[in-house]
Design a protein around this motif. Structure first.
Motif, PDB file in Angstrom:
ATOM      1  N   UNK A  20       0.639  -1.302   0.089  1.00  0.00           N
ATOM      2  CA  UNK A  20       0.046  -0.135  -0.097  1.00  0.00           C
ATOM      3  C   UNK A  20       0.856   1.234   0.000  1.00  0.00           C
ATOM      4  N   UNK A  21       2.011   1.255   0.843  1.00  0.00           N
ATOM      5  CA  UNK A  21       3.009   2.440   0.780  1.00  0.00           C
ATOM      6  C   UNK A  21       3.445   2.722  -0.624  1.00  0.00           C
ATOM      7  N   UNK A  22       3.765   1.606  -1.152  1.00  0.00           N
ATOM      8  CA  UNK A  22       4.436   1.419  -2.775  1.00  0.00           C
ATOM      9  C   UNK A  22       3.122   2.088  -3.459  1.00  0.00           C
ATOM     10  N   UNK A  23       1.930   1.595  -3.467  1.00  0.00           N
ATOM     11  CA  UNK A  23       0.896   2.055  -4.438  1.00  0.00           C
ATOM     12  C   UNK A  23       0.696   3.721  -4.338  1.00  0.00           C
ATOM     13  N   UNK A  24       0.403   4.089  -3.054  1.00  0.00           N
ATOM     14  CA  UNK A  24       0.500   5.353  -2.803  1.00  0.00           C
ATOM     15  C   UNK A  24       1.615   6.316  -3.291  1.00  0.00           C
ATOM     16  N   UNK A  72      11.291  13.633  -3.455  1.00  0.00           N
ATOM     17  CA  UNK A  72      11.201  12.759  -4.891  1.00  0.00           C
ATOM     18  C   UNK A  72      10.484  11.877  -4.728  1.00  0.00           C
ATOM     19  N   UNK A  73      10.608  10.893  -3.843  1.00  0.00           N
ATOM     20  CA  UNK A  73      10.085   9.631  -3.874  1.00  0.00           C
ATOM     21  C   UNK A  73       9.345   9.697  -2.575  1.00  0.00           C
ATOM     22  N   UNK A  74       7.998   9.326  -2.244  1.00  0.00           N
ATOM     23  CA  UNK A  74       7.135   9.558  -0.992  1.00  0.00           C
ATOM     24  C   UNK A  74       7.769   8.331  -0.034  1.00  0.00           C
ATOM     25  N   UNK A  75       7.966   7.186  -0.532  1.00  0.00           N
ATOM     26  CA  UNK A  75       8.257   6.136   0.291  1.00  0.00           C
ATOM     27  C   UNK A  75       9.840   6.246   0.910  1.00  0.00           C
ATOM     28  N   UNK A  76      10.421   7.295   0.366  1.00  0.00           N
ATOM     29  CA  UNK A  76      11.732   7.650   1.197  1.00  0.00           C
ATOM     30  C   UNK A  76      11.870   8.299   2.275  1.00  0.00           C
ATOM     31  N   UNK A  77      10.518   8.694   2.636  1.00  0.00           N
ATOM     32  CA  UNK A  77      10.314   9.319   4.038  1.00  0.00           C
ATOM     33  C   UNK A  77      10.595   8.547   5.181  1.00  0.00           C
ATOM     34  N   UNK A 105       6.775  -5.168  -4.683  1.00  0.00           N
ATOM     35  CA  UNK A 105       7.879  -5.464  -4.285  1.00  0.00           C
ATOM     36  C   UNK A 105       9.079  -5.362  -5.170  1.00  0.00           C
ATOM     37  N   UNK A 106       8.575  -5.643  -6.434  1.00  0.00           N
ATOM     38  CA  UNK A 106       9.613  -5.565  -7.660  1.00  0.00           C
ATOM     39  C   UNK A 106      10.057  -4.032  -7.750  1.00  0.00           C
ATOM     40  N   UNK A 107       9.056  -3.432  -7.680  1.00  0.00           N
ATOM     41  CA  UNK A 107       9.151  -1.786  -7.916  1.00  0.00           C
ATOM     42  C   UNK A 107      10.097  -1.304  -6.511  1.00  0.00           C
ATOM     43  N   UNK A 108       9.836  -1.702  -5.417  1.00  0.00           N
ATOM     44  CA  UNK A 108      10.799  -1.425  -4.329  1.00  0.00           C
ATOM     45  C   UNK A 108      12.271  -1.780  -4.471  1.00  0.00           C
ATOM     46  N   UNK A 109      12.374  -3.088  -4.957  1.00  0.00           N
ATOM     47  CA  UNK A 109      13.649  -3.545  -5.312  1.00  0.00           C
ATOM     48  C   UNK A 109      14.472  -2.982  -6.357  1.00  0.00           C
ATOM     49  N   UNK A 110      13.590  -2.359  -7.568  1.00  0.00           N
ATOM     50  CA  UNK A 110      14.048  -1.792  -8.490  1.00  0.00           C
ATOM     51  C   UNK A 110      14.717  -0.378  -8.014  1.00  0.00           C
ATOM     52  N   UNK A 111      13.784   0.269  -7.024  1.00  0.00           N
ATOM     53  CA  UNK A 111      14.378   1.490  -6.577  1.00  0.00           C
ATOM     54  C   UNK A 111      15.711   1.449  -5.790  1.00  0.00           C
TER      55      UNK A 111
END
Ligand code: NBP
Length: 480
Positions: free
Chosen positions: A330-334, A386-391, A426-432
């Motif tokens: 959900x964190x990734x999607x948002x 630049x990327x919300x999930x890096x907060x 998860x793939x997006x997260x690991x890609x980042x």
């Protein structure tokens, strides 16, 4: 003229919005509908409301104080254009025309330009929360000129949902900004729903729990960091028993999910902007896959995993792992959705306060959730993130969830249970996270077959290898 605000289009959304407006101190509402019957019905059913009916566009305009302010709530597309044209014939320069329908933001950009050039103000406004929201307090996403906001702002604040003491409305930005943000809101809604559905499916197939038992789990989750309207209604849907068969309702509902197209708009727009919204895309595609019975009918015999069906040793631990996987995804999607808004703002020249957007979604709309406060905090701390999930808050949450998340994705793949949104997130997260991506190889391939050139990690410039010659490297023109 006695009305300070008007509504054109009195089907379910328009009449509810008109009733909401009329119920607030200080508003007198002019109403108009193409066919008279809807106006008559509204007046007959709601004698308590101070409506000023008009039965032609001329009468409607005459009932409005200046600057005339009218919200259009008709079918998106041609009908909206027709109403705008009619209003421009009877309104005067400086008057404000608001489109509250579900319009595509590029239509709104086009309309705003045309209406502005004719001397009027045009506001494209996303309205979220369906019929219930329109009546009792929607989340409102208006885009348009600052001048219109002066008149419109107080009226909209009076009818919007209230979350933690604040009205769920803010001036999003110019022209199509409001409808753009509403579009992404709907896309995030698709992702959120798909993630919840995957969580339910994994728990059901992994632990054998009944829908009613899983309802209890969702109700429990709704008391924690996942607290949200969608989790709350999921528990209610799972608890429902079908009166005709006595089975859980979810087991008698045909497993084909429909869509009205806003998820697809969000994904199409993201593709144009080059923003990876994989969670929203997978959610949209999952609905498409479900809706092809002819393909599913011939695919049931495809081989599945050869290992025995998966067994869950500790059901409580498994449920907790699914919860963590859901939260992380959900964190990734948002994060991806907010990335699309950021990119859209850059592309179309809007100044959008992302923290304010997260705050107006806390009430009135389908994705209302506790979680949006964390997003607001993140943008409060750094508006240019630049990327919300890096907060920091999300980094901590993802760190806490990631082992469980990886385990759940492994288990679902091993068991042959589709979890496209969990696994793509998860793939997006690991890609980042990746220090090096195989994109280097792709650039090499592109250079091989199309002389598309590449850059090097060790010196500036643009290069090409003479693949069909002696394979030496030459400095090349940048052909991007
Ligand atoms: P509809 O989308 O069903 O539209 C019906 C209304 O449009 C009627 O008032 C109808 O008038 C009017 N209309 C049409 Br159709 N063509 C017209 C024309 N050429 N000139 C004037 N009026 C015309 O109504 P709705 O379900 O209330 O939705 C209204 C808007 O709100 C839509 O854009 C919809 O996408 C959006 N919406 C949003 C949400 C949400 O959650 N945000 C939910 C539902 C709808 P008539 O009575 O004379 O036929």
């Amino acid at each position: 003229p006695t009305a300070n605000i008007g509504v054109v289009g009195l089907a379910v959304m328009g009449s509810n919005l008109a009733r909401n407006l009329a119920s607030r101190e200080g508003n007198t509402v002019a109403v108009y509908n193409r066919s008279r019957s809807k106006t008559d019905e509204l007046l007959a059913e709601h004698p308590e409301a101070e409506f000023v009916p008009g039965f032609s566009y001329e009468e409607f305009a005459a009932n409005l104080q200046k600057p005339r302010t009218a919200i259009i709530m008709v079918k998106a597309g041609r009908p909206t254009d027709a109403v705008i044209e009619s209003l421009m014939e009877v309104f005067e320069p400086g008057d404000i025309i608001i489109d509250g329908g579900n319009s595509l933001f590029t239509d709104t950009i086009r309309r705003e330009k045309a209406v502005r050039e004719a001397g009027f103000n045009f506001v494209g406004m996303g309205v979220s929360g369906g019929e219930e929201g329109a009546l009792n307090g929607p989340s409102l996403m208006p885009g348009g000129p600052d001048e219109a906001w002066v008149t419109l702002g107080p009226i909209l604040k009076s009818i919007a949902a209230v979350a933690e003491g604040e009205p769920c409305v803010t001036h999003i930005g110019h022209d199509g900004a409001g409808h753009f943000v509403k579009m992404v809101h709907n896309g995030i809604e698709y992702a959120d729903m798909q993630l919840i559905a995957e969580a339910y499916d994994l728990i059901r197939r992994g632990t054998g729990k009944s829908p009613a038992e899983i309802a209890d789990i969702f109700a429990e989750w709704n008391r924690g960091e996942l607290e949200s309207y969608l989790i709350e209604i999921t528990a209610e849907v799972l608890r429902q028993t079908d009166a005709a068969t006595g089975k859980p309702l979810v087991d008698v509902i045909l497993d084909q999910a429909g869509a009205k197209g806003t998820g697809a708009w969000t994904v199409q727009t993201a593709l144009d902007l080059g923003v990876p919204v994989s969670g929203i895309a997978e959610a949209t595609f999952a609905r498409s896959l479900s809706s092809h019975p002819e393909q599913r009918a011939v695919s049931g015999g495809l081989p599945g995993p050869t290992e025995d069906a998966f067994t869950v040793e500790d059901a409580d631990a498994f449920v907790e792992q699914v919860r963590l996987a859901l939260y992380a995804s959900k964190i990734v999607a948002y994060s991806q959705g907010f990335d699309e808004i950021r990119a859209g703002a850059a592309q179309y020249g809007w100044t959008i306060d992302l923290g304010a957007v997260s705050k107006i979604w806390r009430g009135g709309c389908i994705i209302r959730a506790q979680f949006l406060n964390r997003i607001a905090d993140a943008y409060d701390a750094d508006a240019t993130l630049p990327v919300l999930l890096t907060a920091p808050y999300f980094v901590e949450a993802l760190g806490r969830a990631q082992d469980a998340w990886r385990h759940i994705v492994q288990v679902s793949a091993g068991a042959g249970i589709p979890a496209p949104a969990f696994s793509s997130s998860l793939a997006y997260y690991d890609g980042l996270r990746a220090e090096r991506l195989p994109a280097a190889l792709i650039q090499g391939q592109r250079d091989f077959f199309g002389a598309h050139t590449y850059k090097r990690i060790d010196k500036p410039g643009t290069f090409h290898t003479l693949w069909s010659g002696d394979r030496t490297e030459i400095e090349a023109e940048d052909t991007h």
